[in-house]
Structures are given as structure tokens and as C-alpha cells.
Design a protein around this motif. Structure first.
Motif, PDB file in Angstrom:
ATOM      1  N   UNK A   1       0.838  -1.203   0.000  1.00 55.67           N
ATOM      2  CA  UNK A   1       0.000   0.000   0.000  1.00 55.67           C
ATOM      3  C   UNK A   1       0.878   1.260   0.000  1.00 55.67           C
ATOM      4  N   UNK A   2       1.919   1.275   0.821  1.00 54.13           N
ATOM      5  CA  UNK A   2       2.805   2.439   0.887  1.00 54.13           C
ATOM      6  C   UNK A   2       3.479   2.689  -0.460  1.00 54.13           C
ATOM      7  N   UNK A   3       4.004   1.631  -1.070  1.00 54.76           N
ATOM      8  CA  UNK A   3       4.643   1.784  -2.380  1.00 54.76           C
ATOM      9  C   UNK A   3       3.639   2.282  -3.425  1.00 54.76           C
ATOM     10  N   UNK A   4       2.430   1.751  -3.383  1.00 59.84           N
ATOM     11  CA  UNK A   4       1.402   2.129  -4.362  1.00 59.84           C
ATOM     12  C   UNK A   4       1.034   3.601  -4.236  1.00 59.84           C
ATOM     13  N   UNK A   5       0.898   4.078  -3.012  1.00 59.44           N
ATOM     14  CA  UNK A   5       0.586   5.497  -2.800  1.00 59.44           C
ATOM     15  C   UNK A   5       1.707   6.381  -3.338  1.00 59.44           C
ATOM     16  N   UNK A   6       2.945   5.961  -3.145  1.00 56.15           N
ATOM     17  CA  UNK A   6       4.073   6.732  -3.671  1.00 56.15           C
ATOM     18  C   UNK A   6       4.060   6.748  -5.200  1.00 56.15           C
ATOM     19  N   UNK A   7       3.709   5.626  -5.805  1.00 55.55           N
ATOM     20  CA  UNK A   7       3.618   5.570  -7.274  1.00 55.55           C
ATOM     21  C   UNK A   7       2.520   6.482  -7.792  1.00 55.55           C
ATOM     22  N   UNK A   8       1.366   6.458  -7.118  1.00 51.64           N
ATOM     23  CA  UNK A   8       0.242   7.300  -7.533  1.00 51.64           C
ATOM     24  C   UNK A   8       0.600   8.775  -7.409  1.00 51.64           C
ATOM     25  N   UNK A   9       1.235   9.139  -6.293  1.00 51.71           N
ATOM     26  CA  UNK A   9       1.624  10.544  -6.098  1.00 51.71           C
ATOM     27  C   UNK A   9       2.625  10.981  -7.175  1.00 51.71           C
ATOM     28  N   UNK A  10       3.554  10.093  -7.537  1.00 52.94           N
ATOM     29  CA  UNK A  10       4.507  10.428  -8.602  1.00 52.94           C
ATOM     30  C   UNK A  10       3.775  10.679  -9.919  1.00 52.94           C
ATOM     31  N   UNK A  11       2.874   9.772 -10.282  1.00 55.28           N
ATOM     32  CA  UNK A  11       2.145   9.924 -11.544  1.00 55.28           C
ATOM     33  C   UNK A  11       1.257  11.163 -11.526  1.00 55.28           C
ATOM     34  N   UNK A  12       0.688  11.474 -10.372  1.00 57.57           N
ATOM     35  CA  UNK A  12      -0.122  12.688 -10.278  1.00 57.57           C
ATOM     36  C   UNK A  12       0.719  13.927 -10.571  1.00 57.57           C
ATOM     37  N   UNK A  13       1.958  13.926 -10.067  1.00 58.53           N
ATOM     38  CA  UNK A  13       2.847  15.067 -10.330  1.00 58.53           C
ATOM     39  C   UNK A  13       3.200  15.178 -11.809  1.00 58.53           C
ATOM     40  N   UNK A  14       3.069  14.080 -12.553  1.00 57.70           N
ATOM     41  CA  UNK A  14       3.317  14.115 -14.006  1.00 57.70           C
ATOM     42  C   UNK A  14       2.073  14.557 -14.771  1.00 57.70           C
ATOM     43  N   UNK A  15       1.015  14.914 -14.031  1.00 58.33           N
ATOM     44  CA  UNK A  15      -0.232  15.441 -14.598  1.00 58.33           C
ATOM     45  C   UNK A  15      -0.944  14.425 -15.492  1.00 58.33           C
ATOM     46  N   UNK A  16      -1.157  13.224 -14.957  1.00 59.26           N
ATOM     47  CA  UNK A  16      -1.958  12.224 -15.673  1.00 59.26           C
ATOM     48  C   UNK A  16      -3.432  12.457 -15.378  1.00 59.26           C
ATOM     49  N   UNK A  17      -4.311  11.925 -16.227  1.00 57.29           N
ATOM     50  CA  UNK A  17      -5.752  12.135 -16.032  1.00 57.29           C
ATOM     51  C   UNK A  17      -6.435  10.950 -15.357  1.00 57.29           C
ATOM     52  N   UNK A  18      -5.726   9.818 -15.254  1.00 54.09           N
ATOM     53  CA  UNK A  18      -6.266   8.636 -14.606  1.00 54.09           C
ATOM     54  C   UNK A  18      -5.109   7.712 -14.261  1.00 54.09           C
ATOM     55  N   UNK A  19      -5.360   6.814 -13.313  1.00 54.34           N
ATOM     56  CA  UNK A  19      -4.343   5.848 -12.895  1.00 54.34           C
ATOM     57  C   UNK A  19      -4.854   4.436 -13.129  1.00 54.34           C
ATOM     58  N   UNK A  20      -4.067   3.630 -13.821  1.00 53.61           N
ATOM     59  CA  UNK A  20      -4.358   2.199 -13.966  1.00 53.61           C
ATOM     60  C   UNK A  20      -3.331   1.433 -13.142  1.00 53.61           C
ATOM     61  N   UNK A  21      -3.806   0.695 -12.141  1.00 53.96           N
ATOM     62  CA  UNK A  21      -2.912  -0.112 -11.320  1.00 53.96           C
ATOM     63  C   UNK A  21      -2.753  -1.458 -12.012  1.00 53.96           C
ATOM     64  N   UNK A  22      -1.688  -1.566 -12.790  1.00 56.56           N
ATOM     65  CA  UNK A  22      -1.456  -2.780 -13.589  1.00 56.56           C
ATOM     66  C   UNK A  22      -0.641  -3.781 -12.779  1.00 56.56           C
ATOM     67  N   UNK A  23      -1.075  -4.006 -11.557  1.00 61.65           N
ATOM     68  CA  UNK A  23      -0.384  -4.904 -10.642  1.00 61.65           C
ATOM     69  C   UNK A  23      -1.443  -5.501  -9.734  1.00 61.65           C
ATOM     70  N   UNK A  24      -1.571  -6.810  -9.750  1.00 59.82           N
ATOM     71  CA  UNK A  24      -2.602  -7.449  -8.937  1.00 59.82           C
ATOM     72  C   UNK A  24      -2.321  -7.314  -7.452  1.00 59.82           C
ATOM     73  N   UNK A  25      -1.050  -7.461  -7.060  1.00 59.03           N
ATOM     74  CA  UNK A  25      -0.718  -7.324  -5.639  1.00 59.03           C
ATOM     75  C   UNK A  25      -1.058  -5.923  -5.135  1.00 59.03           C
ATOM     76  N   UNK A  26      -0.733  -4.901  -5.916  1.00 64.33           N
ATOM     77  CA  UNK A  26      -1.072  -3.533  -5.534  1.00 64.33           C
ATOM     78  C   UNK A  26      -2.585  -3.314  -5.568  1.00 64.33           C
ATOM     79  N   UNK A  27      -3.260  -3.930  -6.534  1.00 69.05           N
ATOM     80  CA  UNK A  27      -4.710  -3.774  -6.654  1.00 69.05           C
ATOM     81  C   UNK A  27      -5.446  -4.283  -5.418  1.00 69.05           C
TER      82      UNK A  27
END
Length: 269
Positions: free
Chosen positions: A54-80
């Protein structure tokens, strides 16, 4: 409200497996730009605790948000399994559990569904719970396959050793007379040919990438997401948290015929 949005769609996974999802999305949505993040410095996720994933996933999402994406696809079952939200940090979020479960129920002829996954995914029972919430009559059988991710990361998709390991993992599962098998890790489609040799043509294989593309299309139609209408060519960027020539070579092979426009190494913080 704008009827278009040229920002890229963010996709992340622990390593190379999520490229199977990126490929499917890029083929289904040829006008959309994509930004992929492979957290290769902290691979694999499937052997780690839910708290760490969960901690790693939140860090990934925050990084992608800073890149100004419009949506997030969690292409990882463990993270999902650890990020069930449909929205996070103000962005629409798509994980693979819901789409994979729905597709399995749609194609299953006898509601006898098998699941292959990492230990984290199988221990979470996320697929079993989701499938039973959609159809309580379904019978679900699962099998953890911890050796599949390193085999896929190594690029041993056609190696005789891989065929033996696939047979070892699937032999018990096949005794349950399943008619449908969820490839519950985005690395597993890389090993799809070896898996299909064991299952035969009578068992439907469910691939997360195809299933999640359907959900995105529904939200484009419904207006939750806006399509890209920029006349400039779309961009497909692949980012990793650790440098690896092997990753780049394997990525080109997995993504073909989709072309990645840029590979880069990034820091998440």
C-alpha cells in the motif's frame, strides 16, 4: 466542461509485467498518450506485506499525479488488492481485480473459476471475494505461483524450465475441473503460451489488460474520462525506478507492435 483531455493515462506496476496491460490499452486507445511506471528498484511486490505494498502504491500514484496524468491504472494485482478505491488524490483509479473478475464470470461456462497469483494476491482473497459478490454460485480455486514473476522478468517465456514449473503449479488446480483461469498477475500473460499448453483449449484464460480496457471504454462513453483530441502524435513513455538494459530489451519485445517513444529512469520522491 471540456469534451477532451490531452493528458496521458498513468499506468504502474512493480516491474515489467504491467507492460502487458500497457500494450493492450495502447492498442485499444491509439489516440491516447500513456505514462508507464515500473517500480523495478523495489520488485517484487507479491512477496511483501500488505502495508508495504500500500505504501509503495501510494508513492507511485503521487509520482504519476505530479506528471499530470488524467487517470491511474494499477497494472499490478498485488497492488490492486491494497488499493480498492475508485478514486485517489482526485484521480480516477482502475485496478485489475474488478475487471478480471467480471470478465471471468462472463466467459465461464460452468462457474468453476481458477486463479493464479502471487502469494500476496492469493492470501488477500481479493478475487474470490469479488467474484462471490458478483455471483455467489461461482466456485473459485486458487494457486499461488511465486516463481512466475522471476521467470517472466528473466524473459524465460519459452524455456523448458518454465514449462515444467507451470505444469507443477497447475496440476493440482486442474484437478478441480475449472473452465476458466484468471491470470491474476500482469506478469503471467508473458508466460501465456506455457500456461495454455497445460490448460488446453477448453479452459478460457482471462487477461487483465483486455478486461481493464473494457472498463476504460465504458468510462470514456459515460464521460468520467475525456478522450484525447490533440492532432499531435500521442506519446508512450516508459519510466523505471532502476536502470536496466535487460528491462528495455524485454520491454520492446513485450510491447510490440506498440512503440515506446521514451525510456527513462526516475526518482519517486
Amino acid at each position: 466542461m471540456k469534451d477532451h483531455d490531452s493528458r496521458p493515462i498513468g499506468v504502474f506496476d512493480s516491474g515489467i509485467g504491467g507492460l502487458t496491460v500497457l500494450k493492450e490499452l495502447a492498442l485499444q486507445f491509439p489516440q491516447e498518450s500513456f505514462l508507464y511506471l515500473g517500480d523495478t528498484a523495489r520488485l517484487p511486490y507479491g512477496s511483501k506485506s500488505g502495508h508495504t505494498i500500500r505504501k509503495y502504491s501510494e508513492q507511485n500514484i503521487e509520482f504519476l499525479k505530479r506528471q499530470d496524468v488524467k487517470a491511474i491504472v494499477i497494472a499490478c494485482n498485488s497492488a490492486s488488492t491494497q488499493v480498492p478505491e475508485s478514486e485517489f488524490a482526485g484521480l480516477p483509479v482502475y485496478n485489475v481485480i474488478g475487471p478480471g473478475s467480471q470478465r471471468a464470470l462472463e466467459v465461464s461456462s460452468g462457474l468453476r473459476i481458477g486463479i493464479l497469483g502471487t502469494r500476496a494476491t492469493i492470501n488477500s482473497q481479493a478475487y474470490t471475494k469479488r467474484i462471490h459478490s458478483m455471483n455467489p454460485k461461482a466456485q473459485v480455486f486458487d494457486q499461488a505461483c511465486p516463481l512466475f514473476v522471476p521467470l517472466a522478468e528473466e524473459g524465460w517465456d519459452s524455456d523448458p524450465v518454465t514449462n515444467l514449473i507451470v505444469f507443477r503449479y497447475l496440476s493440482t488446480l486442474m484437478q478441480n475441473q475449472i473452465d476458466t483461469l484468471i491470470l491474476g498477475c500482469t506478469h503471467y500473460p508473458i508466460l501465456k503460451n506455457s500456461i495454455a499448453r497445460v490448460t488446453g483449449s477448453s479452459i478460457e484464460l482471462v487477461d487483465s489488460g483486455e478486461a481493464i480496457a473494457d472498463w476504460l471504454e465504458e468510462d470514456f462513453i459515460a464521460g468520467r474520462l475525456q478522450r484525447r483530441k490533440d492532432p499531435a502524435p500521442r506519446m508512450v513513455t516508459v519510466s523505471t525506478t532502476d536502470s536496466s538494459t535487460h528491462f528495455t530489451e524485454l520491454a520492446h519485445r513485450i510491447l510490440k507492435p506498440v512503440k515506446a517513444d521514451e525510456f527513462r529512469v526516475v526518482d519517486l520522491v
